[in-house]
Design a protein around this motif. Structure first.
Motif, PDB file in Angstrom:
ATOM      1  N   GLY A  89       0.772  -1.228   0.000  1.00 50.19           N
ATOM      2  CA  GLY A  89       0.000   0.000   0.000  1.00 50.19           C
ATOM      3  C   GLY A  89       0.807   1.282   0.000  1.00 50.19           C
ATOM      4  O   GLY A  89       0.240   2.371   0.040  1.00 50.19           O
ATOM      5  N   SER A  90       2.118   1.183  -0.089  1.00 51.73           N
ATOM      6  CA  SER A  90       2.982   2.367   0.029  1.00 51.73           C
ATOM      7  C   SER A  90       3.389   2.964  -1.315  1.00 51.73           C
ATOM      8  O   SER A  90       3.846   4.100  -1.380  1.00 51.73           O
ATOM      9  N   ASN A  91       3.287   2.156  -2.387  1.00 49.28           N
ATOM     10  CA  ASN A  91       3.801   2.528  -3.707  1.00 49.28           C
ATOM     11  C   ASN A  91       5.306   2.796  -3.696  1.00 49.28           C
ATOM     12  O   ASN A  91       5.830   3.497  -4.554  1.00 49.28           O
ATOM     13  N   LYS A  92       5.998   2.247  -2.708  1.00 47.18           N
ATOM     14  CA  LYS A  92       7.464   2.373  -2.675  1.00 47.18           C
ATOM     15  C   LYS A  92       8.088   1.307  -3.571  1.00 47.18           C
ATOM     16  O   LYS A  92       7.530   0.224  -3.757  1.00 47.18           O
ATOM     17  N   PRO A  93       9.289   1.575  -4.109  1.00 40.93           N
ATOM     18  CA  PRO A  93       9.945   0.574  -4.954  1.00 40.93           C
ATOM     19  C   PRO A  93      10.495  -0.599  -4.152  1.00 40.93           C
ATOM     20  O   PRO A  93      11.061  -0.419  -3.072  1.00 40.93           O
ATOM     21  N   PHE A  94      10.309  -1.792  -4.698  1.00 39.90           N
ATOM     22  CA  PHE A  94      10.906  -3.013  -4.156  1.00 39.90           C
ATOM     23  C   PHE A  94      11.572  -3.744  -5.311  1.00 39.90           C
ATOM     24  O   PHE A  94      10.900  -4.232  -6.223  1.00 39.90           O
ATOM     25  N   LEU A  95      12.899  -3.791  -5.302  1.00 42.94           N
ATOM     26  CA  LEU A  95      13.666  -4.432  -6.365  1.00 42.94           C
ATOM     27  C   LEU A  95      14.200  -5.756  -5.845  1.00 42.94           C
ATOM     28  O   LEU A  95      15.031  -5.794  -4.926  1.00 42.94           O
ATOM     29  N   SER A 148       6.933  -2.864  -7.519  1.00 42.18           N
ATOM     30  CA  SER A 148       7.867  -3.992  -7.515  1.00 42.18           C
ATOM     31  C   SER A 148       8.540  -4.216  -8.861  1.00 42.18           C
ATOM     32  O   SER A 148       8.006  -3.864  -9.920  1.00 42.18           O
ATOM     33  N   ALA A 149       9.715  -4.832  -8.787  1.00 41.83           N
ATOM     34  CA  ALA A 149      10.451  -5.243  -9.983  1.00 41.83           C
ATOM     35  C   ALA A 149      11.283  -6.468  -9.656  1.00 41.83           C
ATOM     36  O   ALA A 149      11.760  -6.634  -8.526  1.00 41.83           O
ATOM     37  N   VAL A 150      11.483  -7.308 -10.652  1.00 41.59           N
ATOM     38  CA  VAL A 150      12.465  -8.385 -10.576  1.00 41.59           C
ATOM     39  C   VAL A 150      13.610  -8.015 -11.503  1.00 41.59           C
ATOM     40  O   VAL A 150      13.411  -7.850 -12.710  1.00 41.59           O
ATOM     41  N   ASN A 151      14.798  -7.842 -10.934  1.00 40.55           N
ATOM     42  CA  ASN A 151      16.006  -7.612 -11.729  1.00 40.55           C
ATOM     43  C   ASN A 151      16.706  -8.951 -11.893  1.00 40.55           C
ATOM     44  O   ASN A 151      17.337  -9.444 -10.953  1.00 40.55           O
ATOM     45  N   CYS A 152      16.576  -9.532 -13.057  1.00 41.55           N
ATOM     46  CA  CYS A 152      17.121 -10.857 -13.318  1.00 41.55           C
ATOM     47  C   CYS A 152      18.490 -10.697 -13.977  1.00 41.55           C
ATOM     48  O   CYS A 152      18.594 -10.455 -15.182  1.00 41.55           O
ATOM     49  N   ASN A 153      19.527 -10.810 -13.170  1.00 37.74           N
ATOM     50  CA  ASN A 153      20.893 -10.601 -13.655  1.00 37.74           C
ATOM     51  C   ASN A 153      21.402 -11.826 -14.394  1.00 37.74           C
ATOM     52  O   ASN A 153      21.082 -12.959 -14.050  1.00 37.74           O
ATOM     53  N   THR A 154      22.225 -11.570 -15.394  1.00 37.20           N
ATOM     54  CA  THR A 154      22.906 -12.639 -16.110  1.00 37.20           C
ATOM     55  C   THR A 154      24.283 -12.842 -15.450  1.00 37.20           C
ATOM     56  O   THR A 154      24.461 -12.510 -14.291  1.00 37.20           O
ATOM     57  N   LEU A 155      25.236 -13.426 -16.162  1.00 35.27           N
ATOM     58  CA  LEU A 155      26.588 -13.595 -15.610  1.00 35.27           C
ATOM     59  C   LEU A 155      27.189 -12.205 -15.391  1.00 35.27           C
ATOM     60  O   LEU A 155      27.317 -11.431 -16.343  1.00 35.27           O
ATOM     61  N   ILE A 156      27.506 -11.890 -14.137  1.00 33.36           N
ATOM     62  CA  ILE A 156      28.048 -10.571 -13.812  1.00 33.36           C
ATOM     63  C   ILE A 156      29.568 -10.645 -13.761  1.00 33.36           C
ATOM     64  O   ILE A 156      30.129 -11.522 -13.105  1.00 33.36           O
ATOM     65  N   TYR A 157      30.222  -9.718 -14.452  1.00 34.24           N
ATOM     66  CA  TYR A 157      31.678  -9.627 -14.377  1.00 34.24           C
ATOM     67  C   TYR A 157      32.071  -8.247 -13.860  1.00 34.24           C
ATOM     68  O   TYR A 157      31.253  -7.325 -13.820  1.00 34.24           O
ATOM     69  N   GLY A 158      33.341  -8.125 -13.472  1.00 31.76           N
ATOM     70  CA  GLY A 158      33.817  -6.874 -12.894  1.00 31.76           C
ATOM     71  C   GLY A 158      34.170  -7.062 -11.429  1.00 31.76           C
ATOM     72  O   GLY A 158      33.850  -8.086 -10.816  1.00 31.76           O
ATOM     73  N   HIS A 159      34.850  -6.074 -10.869  1.00 32.06           N
ATOM     74  CA  HIS A 159      35.255  -6.117  -9.465  1.00 32.06           C
ATOM     75  C   HIS A 159      34.255  -5.360  -8.606  1.00 32.06           C
ATOM     76  O   HIS A 159      33.656  -4.378  -9.036  1.00 32.06           O
TER      77      HIS A 159
END
Length: 297
Positions: A89-95, A148-159
């Motif tokens: 009920g808040s309309n706040k983002p949830f990732l 709400s959102a689903v962030n579906c990451n792939t293979l992540i590279y980097g430090h």
């Protein structure tokens, strides 16, 4: 914004927490120990000590925050339910952070692999059904007043941008190569994974906090590569001979069932339009091979 992040001492969560703090957000991060709490303080992040089992704490922190990011686990349903409870009920983002092994085919390192698009996902395998059900729960919370959102990451590279932690997939190959003197991939290594640079991931989360339309699924990807090409680039960087095939049973003994079959032995090929079209996301790095050759070691 005042952002609450779970997994703030991990690779993804720590990088996001640090990146958001650098952008001027007030960041509170869930960690498991006093030692991790001190690491976060040094980065300008307010620590909260607890675990994903502490439902009341998660709900309380979610209620108090302007936005919430779950980067601790893609598979802990109770934690997601507790966070949603604090945001209804808040309309706040949830990732919520998921991973593209949800479309992995456990091919044993064989190539091919179907390319999947947002909104056109396959039926989940038995190994991934529980994770996909959590993703669906997050998307459905949009009907209860959660952005709400689903962030579906792939293979992540980097430090890491945060505390010194490694990502999930490539560092395991590197560690095995340094231990044995031989760079190996699962089976013939022809399997292909989409991939994305960690700093581009952080930017995606930052944009989604501000602009995400409720109930959106994002594939975070900016390129793809086969494991044989990635391991050969690693062999070049380490000054070792060409990478070698490794039977699946040996890979499982080294990395376990999940990592050998899905993280390193599957095809996971996806294309993401939503982040680009809805958020204006523009990834800065698009070649994992170049990063392995020049920056990994």
């Amino acid at each position: 914004m005042n952002i609450f992040i779970t997994g703030a001492a991990g690779f993804i969560g720590g990088s996001i927490a640090t990146g958001l703090a650098q952008r001027g957000h007030q960041v509170t991060g869930l960690v498991r120990s006093a030692e991790q709490a001190e690491e976060l303080k040094a980065l300008g992040i307010v620590p909260v000590i607890g675990t994903l089992e502490d439902s009341a704490l998660l709900t309380e922190q979610a209620r108090a925050a302007d936005g919430v990011i779950n980067a601790a686990s893609s598979d802990h349903r109770g934690a997601v339910e507790a966070l949603i409870e604090g945001l209804k009920g808040s309309n706040k983002p949830f990732l919520h952070t998921s991973g593209s092994s949800i479309v992995g085919d456990a091919s044993g390192g064989k190539g091919g692999g179907h390319i999947y698009y947002e909104g056109q996902l396959p039926e989940a395998t038995p190994d991934k059904a529980a994770r996909v059900a959590i993703d669906d729960l997050v998307i459905a919370s949009a009907k209860e007043g959660v952005r709400s959102a689903v962030n579906c990451n792939t293979l992540i590279y980097g430090h890491s941008l945060g505390v010194k932690r490694d990502s999930v997939q490539l560092p395991r190959l590197l560690k095995q190569a340094r231990k044995s003197g031989v760079v190996r991939h699962v089976g013939p290594g022809e399997n292909v994974w989409s991939n994305v640079f960690i700093e581009d991931v952080v930017e995606l989360y930052a944009l989604a906090l501000e602009k995400n339309p409720a109930g959106t699924f994002y594939f975070a990807e900016s390129g793809e590569a086969s494991f044989v090409d990635m391991t050969n680039a690693m062999a070049e960087a380490l000054g070792l001979g060409k990478s070698q095939d490794w039977p699946l049973a040996d890979a499982e003994a080294e990395w376990g069932y999940e990592m050998a079959n899905y993280g390193l032995g599957s095809n996971s090929r996806v294309r993401g339009k939503n982040a680009r079209e809805l958020l204006g996301w523009a990834p800065k790095r698009t070649s994992v091979i170049e990063w392995i050759r020049n920056d990994m070691v």
